[in-house]
Design a protein around this motif. Structure first.
Motif, PDB file in Angstrom:
ATOM      1  N   UNK A  99      85.056 -38.494 -13.310  1.00 28.46           N
ATOM      2  CA  UNK A  99      85.523 -39.086 -14.469  1.00 28.46           C
ATOM      3  C   UNK A  99      84.966 -38.036 -15.652  1.00 28.46           C
ATOM      4  N   UNK A 100      85.062 -38.370 -16.776  1.00 27.57           N
ATOM      5  CA  UNK A 100      84.758 -37.338 -18.184  1.00 27.57           C
ATOM      6  C   UNK A 100      83.171 -37.621 -18.201  1.00 27.57           C
ATOM      7  N   UNK A 101      82.291 -38.732 -17.672  1.00 27.42           N
ATOM      8  CA  UNK A 101      80.910 -38.974 -17.983  1.00 27.42           C
ATOM      9  C   UNK A 101      80.189 -38.431 -16.505  1.00 27.42           C
ATOM     10  N   UNK A 102      80.983 -38.028 -15.569  1.00 31.61           N
ATOM     11  CA  UNK A 102      80.267 -37.928 -14.365  1.00 31.61           C
ATOM     12  C   UNK A 102      79.691 -39.114 -13.569  1.00 31.61           C
ATOM     13  N   UNK A 103      80.249 -40.053 -14.010  1.00 32.03           N
ATOM     14  CA  UNK A 103      79.616 -41.528 -13.306  1.00 32.03           C
ATOM     15  C   UNK A 103      79.654 -41.656 -11.956  1.00 32.03           C
ATOM     16  N   UNK A 104      80.993 -40.945 -11.337  1.00 30.75           N
ATOM     17  CA  UNK A 104      81.138 -41.141  -9.694  1.00 30.75           C
ATOM     18  C   UNK A 104      79.945 -40.382  -9.144  1.00 30.75           C
ATOM     19  N   UNK A 105      79.803 -39.291  -9.768  1.00 28.23           N
ATOM     20  CA  UNK A 105      78.379 -38.438  -9.246  1.00 28.23           C
ATOM     21  C   UNK A 105      77.225 -39.333  -9.552  1.00 28.23           C
ATOM     22  N   UNK A 106      76.736 -39.636 -10.527  1.00 27.89           N
ATOM     23  CA  UNK A 106      75.659 -40.207 -11.113  1.00 27.89           C
ATOM     24  C   UNK A 106      75.244 -41.794 -10.483  1.00 27.89           C
ATOM     25  N   UNK A 107      76.350 -42.275  -9.945  1.00 24.63           N
ATOM     26  CA  UNK A 107      76.234 -43.713  -9.394  1.00 24.63           C
ATOM     27  C   UNK A 107      76.534 -43.415  -7.922  1.00 24.63           C
ATOM     28  N   UNK A 108      76.932 -42.297  -7.469  1.00 21.02           N
ATOM     29  CA  UNK A 108      77.241 -42.115  -6.010  1.00 21.02           C
ATOM     30  C   UNK A 108      78.173 -42.901  -5.304  1.00 21.02           C
ATOM     31  N   UNK A 109      79.269 -43.513  -6.009  1.00 26.47           N
ATOM     32  CA  UNK A 109      80.358 -44.131  -5.548  1.00 26.47           C
ATOM     33  C   UNK A 109      81.746 -43.967  -6.369  1.00 26.47           C
ATOM     34  N   UNK A 110      82.790 -44.131  -5.723  1.00 31.35           N
ATOM     35  CA  UNK A 110      84.056 -44.095  -6.245  1.00 31.35           C
ATOM     36  C   UNK A 110      84.417 -45.491  -6.842  1.00 31.35           C
ATOM     37  N   UNK A 111      84.999 -45.307  -8.196  1.00 34.29           N
ATOM     38  CA  UNK A 111      85.283 -46.319  -8.782  1.00 34.29           C
ATOM     39  C   UNK A 111      86.133 -46.025 -10.206  1.00 34.29           C
ATOM     40  N   UNK A 112      86.660 -47.175 -10.598  1.00 38.24           N
ATOM     41  CA  UNK A 112      87.412 -46.727 -12.149  1.00 38.24           C
ATOM     42  C   UNK A 112      86.490 -46.792 -13.242  1.00 38.24           C
ATOM     43  N   UNK A 113      85.869 -45.714 -13.668  1.00 42.08           N
ATOM     44  CA  UNK A 113      84.819 -45.484 -14.558  1.00 42.08           C
ATOM     45  C   UNK A 113      85.292 -45.529 -16.017  1.00 42.08           C
ATOM     46  N   UNK A 114      84.670 -46.394 -17.051  1.00 47.57           N
ATOM     47  CA  UNK A 114      84.834 -46.111 -18.285  1.00 47.57           C
ATOM     48  C   UNK A 114      83.562 -45.983 -18.902  1.00 47.57           C
ATOM     49  N   UNK A 115      83.258 -44.908 -19.344  1.00 48.87           N
ATOM     50  CA  UNK A 115      81.722 -44.488 -19.512  1.00 48.87           C
ATOM     51  C   UNK A 115      80.734 -45.274 -18.685  1.00 48.87           C
ATOM     52  N   UNK A 116      80.859 -45.048 -17.480  1.00 47.73           N
ATOM     53  CA  UNK A 116      80.389 -45.801 -16.428  1.00 47.73           C
ATOM     54  C   UNK A 116      81.095 -47.109 -16.122  1.00 47.73           C
ATOM     55  N   UNK A 117      80.167 -48.373 -16.107  1.00 45.84           N
ATOM     56  CA  UNK A 117      80.602 -49.488 -15.557  1.00 45.84           C
ATOM     57  C   UNK A 117      79.838 -50.687 -15.757  1.00 45.84           C
ATOM     58  N   UNK A 118      80.265 -51.984 -15.805  1.00 45.73           N
ATOM     59  CA  UNK A 118      79.645 -53.088 -15.877  1.00 45.73           C
ATOM     60  C   UNK A 118      79.528 -53.976 -14.457  1.00 45.73           C
ATOM     61  N   UNK A 119      80.513 -53.466 -13.496  1.00 43.19           N
ATOM     62  CA  UNK A 119      80.565 -53.948 -12.348  1.00 43.19           C
ATOM     63  C   UNK A 119      80.850 -52.921 -11.134  1.00 43.19           C
TER      64      UNK A 119
END
Length: 137
Positions: A72-92
């Motif tokens: 994703x555009x904020x690298x959340x999948x890499x930072x959080x080490x998980x695949x997911x539907x990220x929106x500026x990372x996530x609340x869940x």
């Protein structure tokens, strides 16, 4: 082995999520509309929420699925080490890292445990989260 539900099979559109903490407390949330678009983006569409905790997944509605190699555009999948539907990372983050015992300190500054922010918080990794598609409540 792979299992797939046909996109034309509208019977499977209820998405219950069961949350379990380390104190034997559980909560349930349900979305009465759940859809994921076709490849390549697998965009999430959810609505019609009913739950025992705040709707932390709505924040991800409309997002594309991201993984470490399709980020994703904020690298959340890499930072959080998980695949997911990220929106500026996530609340869940049901796909987060399993940290036994609940409370944990994030590695690298990002809370990557299995969390539901408005129930136990970012720094509490849930014992289990169960999600599936259903035809009924």
């Amino acid at each position: 082995m792979e299992y797939q539900i046909s996109r034309s099979d509208s019977r499977y559109n209820i998405f219950p999520v069961y949350l379990f903490d380390w104190y034997a407390v559980s909560k349930v949330v349900r979305y009465f509309h759940f859809n994921v678009s076709s490849s390549p983006n697998f965009q999430l569409s959810i609505r019609d929420y009913l739950g025992q905790v705040p709707d932390d997944l709505l924040y991800n509605n409309g997002m594309n699925f991201a993984t470490y190699d399709k980020n994703d555009y904020n690298d959340c999948a890499k930072k959080l080490r998980a695949g997911w539907w990220y929106n500026d990372c996530t609340y869940a983050l049901p796909t987060g890292v399993y940290y036994p015992g609940g409370d944990y300190s994030p590695k690298g500054g990002f809370h990557g445990g299995m969390f539901w922010k408005d129930w136990r918080g970012y720094g509490y990794s849930l014992k289990a989260i169960s999600m599936f598609l259903s035809t009924s409540v």
